[in-house]
Motif scaffolding. Structure first.
Motif, PDB file in Angstrom:
ATOM      1  N   LYS A 118       0.828  -1.203   0.000  1.00 28.89           N
ATOM      2  CA  LYS A 118       0.000   0.000   0.000  1.00 28.89           C
ATOM      3  C   LYS A 118       0.865   1.258   0.000  1.00 28.89           C
ATOM      4  CE  LYS A 118      -3.794   2.221   2.494  1.00 28.89           C
ATOM      5  NZ  LYS A 118      -4.694   2.155   3.682  1.00 28.89           N
ATOM      6  N   THR A 123       0.998   4.034  -2.991  1.00 24.36           N
ATOM      7  CA  THR A 123       0.693   5.437  -2.691  1.00 24.36           C
ATOM      8  C   THR A 123       1.780   6.359  -3.218  1.00 24.36           C
ATOM      9  OG1 THR A 123      -0.548   4.837  -0.696  1.00 24.36           O
ATOM     10  CG2 THR A 123       0.243   7.104  -0.850  1.00 24.36           C
ATOM     11  N   TYR A 170       1.606   6.612  -7.026  1.00 24.89           N
ATOM     12  CA  TYR A 170       0.575   7.552  -7.476  1.00 24.89           C
ATOM     13  C   TYR A 170       1.048   9.002  -7.296  1.00 24.89           C
ATOM     14  CZ  TYR A 170      -2.371   3.385  -6.983  1.00 24.89           C
ATOM     15  OH  TYR A 170      -2.894   2.129  -7.076  1.00 24.89           O
ATOM     16  N   LYS A 204      -7.338   6.765  -5.391  1.00 24.67           N
ATOM     17  CA  LYS A 204      -6.666   5.683  -4.675  1.00 24.67           C
ATOM     18  C   LYS A 204      -6.184   6.106  -3.291  1.00 24.67           C
ATOM     19  CE  LYS A 204      -7.004   2.766  -8.083  1.00 24.67           C
ATOM     20  NZ  LYS A 204      -7.851   1.558  -7.974  1.00 24.67           N
ATOM     21  N   THR A 205      -6.047   7.410  -3.053  1.00 29.91           N
ATOM     22  CA  THR A 205      -5.613   7.876  -1.729  1.00 29.91           C
ATOM     23  C   THR A 205      -6.669   8.852  -1.192  1.00 29.91           C
ATOM     24  OG1 THR A 205      -4.250   9.645  -2.735  1.00 29.91           O
ATOM     25  CG2 THR A 205      -3.173   7.549  -2.273  1.00 29.91           C
ATOM     26  N   SER A 206      -6.390  10.155  -1.284  1.00 31.13           N
ATOM     27  CA  SER A 206      -7.363  11.162  -0.856  1.00 31.13           C
ATOM     28  C   SER A 206      -6.936  12.521  -1.392  1.00 31.13           C
ATOM     29  CB  SER A 206      -7.455  11.230   0.674  1.00 31.13           C
ATOM     30  OG  SER A 206      -6.234  11.716   1.222  1.00 31.13           O
ATOM     31  N   THR A 211      -3.979  13.912   0.491  1.00 32.75           N
ATOM     32  CA  THR A 211      -2.674  13.434   0.041  1.00 32.75           C
ATOM     33  C   THR A 211      -2.162  14.301  -1.102  1.00 32.75           C
ATOM     34  OG1 THR A 211      -3.246  11.170   0.655  1.00 32.75           O
ATOM     35  CG2 THR A 211      -1.414  11.447  -0.868  1.00 32.75           C
TER      36      THR A 211
END
Length: 341
Positions: free
Chosen positions: A4, A8, A11, A250-252, A255
């Protein structure tokens, strides 16, 4: 967990690459000392035309994503069109600023984005006024003011253009929450471009006909479209939207905000070392103060987000317990009825 973390950071690196590339590429095209094509409206229209065609193919031909089923003609006119107009003016003014200001100073000015978004949110009653948050916003503003005071090549017109771009962009972000999210319409970058890019293209046509078209028409030798330069530039700009979708999906969004702070420092370093823009100690001091304010703002947002998630889990747990208790009561009541019979 390791997988993960690796994903991250992958990305983030993809988004950093496209975001960094778009800014430097636009600066290269628009700057009179480099490619020398100072027509920001035309460049923005090329981006929007390319995005309109490509997003149409992805949505209608290849069906990579499906358009929202709730999108109607009236909703498009009342919600999407205002957002598209704001987006068009934001892109136009931000691209125009590259003609007058250095990349490093523009990134310093962008630190004001949380201040403007919060202020507009409070005015439109989307955010609640908090004294400690406003103090933080003031500290960011003071830092940007010090950075502007220390700017070696300060251009008032360029600053006005960039501030205007930030105001339009901040208003667009707030309106997305008010006009679309509140109505249950969720747009990813592909469907956003599918709906908004044509609107931006039409909106920019009017000022382009009066501002840049007469100059391009009278330009000696005419305008020769460089497919390599403008094609790759438009492709990278479109790739940035996909990278945003990948990172936020995929994150927020938080981020991406934190990664944006890293990007700003990288751009400042690149502007100083490669483009040879002048970065003064006062510049750095002011931006450092603004940077600390932005970091604190993101930290508070993260804490609020975690608190909201924890509260949601508690509520769901209570609901589950009440549901289980209700089910047990029903089973027990049914058992008692059978015993009575």
């Amino acid at each position: 967990m390791i997988k993960k973390i690796i994903l991250t950071y992958t990305y983030i690196l993809i988004w950093l690459f496209f975001s960094f590339s778009v800014i430097i590429y636009n600066k290269y095209i628009l700057d009179k000392k480099l490619y020398n094509w100072p027509f920001p409206i035309s460049l923005t229209m090329i981006h929007m035309l390319f995005s309109s065609i490509l997003s149409f193919l992805l949505v209608r031909v290849f069906h990579v994503v499906e358009p929202p089923i709730h999108m109607t003609k009236s909703l498009y006119v009342s919600s999407v069109v205002p957002i598209g107009v704001l987006f068009a003016f934001s892109l136009w003014l931000s691209n125009s600023a590259y003609i007058y200001l250095s990349v490093s100073f523009i990134q310093m000015l962008k630190a004001l984005m949380p201040v403007i978004v919060y202020s507009i949110g409070v005015l439109l009653k989307k955010d609640i006024f908090k004294t400690n948050t406003m103090v933080n916003m003031v500290s960011i503003s003071v830092g940007v003011g010090i950075a502007a005071y220390g700017e070696a090549k300060f251009d008032l017109y360029g600053v006005i253009l960039q501030l205007g771009a930030l105001i339009f962009e901040a208003t667009r972000l707030v309106l997305i929450q008010i006009l679309l999210t509140s109505k249950g319409i969720q747009l990813n970058p592909i469907t956003s471009l599918y709906y908004i890019a044509p609107c931006c293209l039409i909106c920019l046509t009017v000022p382009w006909l009066f501002v840049e078209f007469p100059i391009l028409r009278e330009k000696s030798g005419g305008f020769e479209f460089d497919f390599v330069i403008f094609g790759t530039n438009s492709l990278i700009a479109f790739g940035l939207n996909l990278a945003v979708f990948l990172l936020v999906g995929k994150t927020s969004a938080l981020t991406m905000n934190v990664a944006g702070v890293v990007k700003d420092w990288l751009l400042i370093a690149f502007s100083w070392s490669v483009i040879k823009d002048t970065v003064t100690p006062v510049n750095l001091l002011g931006y450092l103060l603004a940077f600390m304010g932005v970091v604190y703002y993101n930290r508070v947002k993260y804490q609020n987000m975690k608190a909201a998630e924890a509260q949601k889990k508690v509520v769901n747990k209570i609901d589950d317990e009440e549901g289980s208790k209700k089910l047990l009561d029903e089973v027990e009541n049914n058992g008692n009825k059978k015993d009575d019979s």
